[in-house]
Motif scaffolding. Structure first.
Motif, PDB file in Angstrom:
ATOM      1  N   SER A   1       3.466  -0.087   0.098  1.00  0.00           N
ATOM      2  CA  SER A   1       3.696  -1.370   0.018  1.00  0.00           C
ATOM      3  C   SER A   1       4.708  -1.737  -1.107  1.00  0.00           C
ATOM      4  O   SER A   1       4.668  -0.937  -1.959  1.00  0.00           O
TER       5      SER A   1
ATOM      6  N   ARG B   1       3.103  -6.776   9.660  1.00  0.00           N
ATOM      7  CA  ARG B   1       3.194  -5.953   8.235  1.00  0.00           C
ATOM      8  C   ARG B   1       3.773  -6.795   6.861  1.00  0.00           C
ATOM      9  O   ARG B   1       3.360  -6.301   5.840  1.00  0.00           O
TER      10      ARG B   1
ATOM     11  N   GLN C   1       6.288  -9.957   0.986  1.00  0.00           N
ATOM     12  CA  GLN C   1       5.216  -8.849   0.961  1.00  0.00           C
ATOM     13  C   GLN C   1       5.438  -7.974   1.917  1.00  0.00           C
ATOM     14  O   GLN C   1       5.341  -8.179   3.134  1.00  0.00           O
TER      15      GLN C   1
ATOM     16  N   ASN D   1       4.014  -4.388   3.845  1.00  0.00           N
ATOM     17  CA  ASN D   1       3.041  -3.520   3.780  1.00  0.00           C
ATOM     18  C   ASN D   1       3.237  -2.367   5.008  1.00  0.00           C
ATOM     19  O   ASN D   1       4.040  -2.631   5.791  1.00  0.00           O
TER      20      ASN D   1
END
Length: 125
Positions: free
Chosen positions: A17, A67, A82, A84
């Motif tokens: 991440s 994601r 963000q 991930n």
């Protein structure tokens, strides 16, 4: 005039991440729709995500849905991405952009008025 500076990129293994930040100066971002784009070597620039000026509406392109997550903090004048479950195909230079449209999602590159210089994301397999 709005100046945008991205940060948070780097090298990460697949499955990892990262959180990108886009800090603005010059004007408050609260009246701007914001977006993230990316460009991989040898490929066209690709839209990734958008968020309306208030943050009440968000949109992610299909390849990152579930994601990646775009958000914003208008007090800090910053927009975030963000990321991930990163994949090698997410490797690209990531740019944030600001558009002078209040309350709507801006999905087209041509409708953005200001751009940052980009931050590199590299995902190793």
């Amino acid at each position: 005039q709005v100046q945008l500076v991205e940060s948070g990129g780097g090298l990460v293994q697949a499955g990892g991440s990262l959180r990108l930040s886009c800090a603005a100066s010059g004007r408050t971002l609260s009246t701007y729709g914001m977006g993230w784009f990316r460009q991989a070597p040898g490929k066209d620039q690709e839209f990734v995500a958008a968020i309306s000026s208030s943050g009440s509406s968000i949109y992610h392109t299909d390849s990152v849905k579930g994601r990646f997550f775009i958000s914003r903090d208008n007090v800090k004048n910053t927009v975030y991405l963000q990321m991930n479950s990163l994949k090698p195909e997410d490797t690209a230079l990531y740019y944030c952009a600001a558009g002078r449209q209040l309350g709507v999602l801006i999905l087209r590159r041509s409708e953005y008025d200001y751009w940052g210089q980009g931050t590199q994301v590299t995902v190793s397999s």
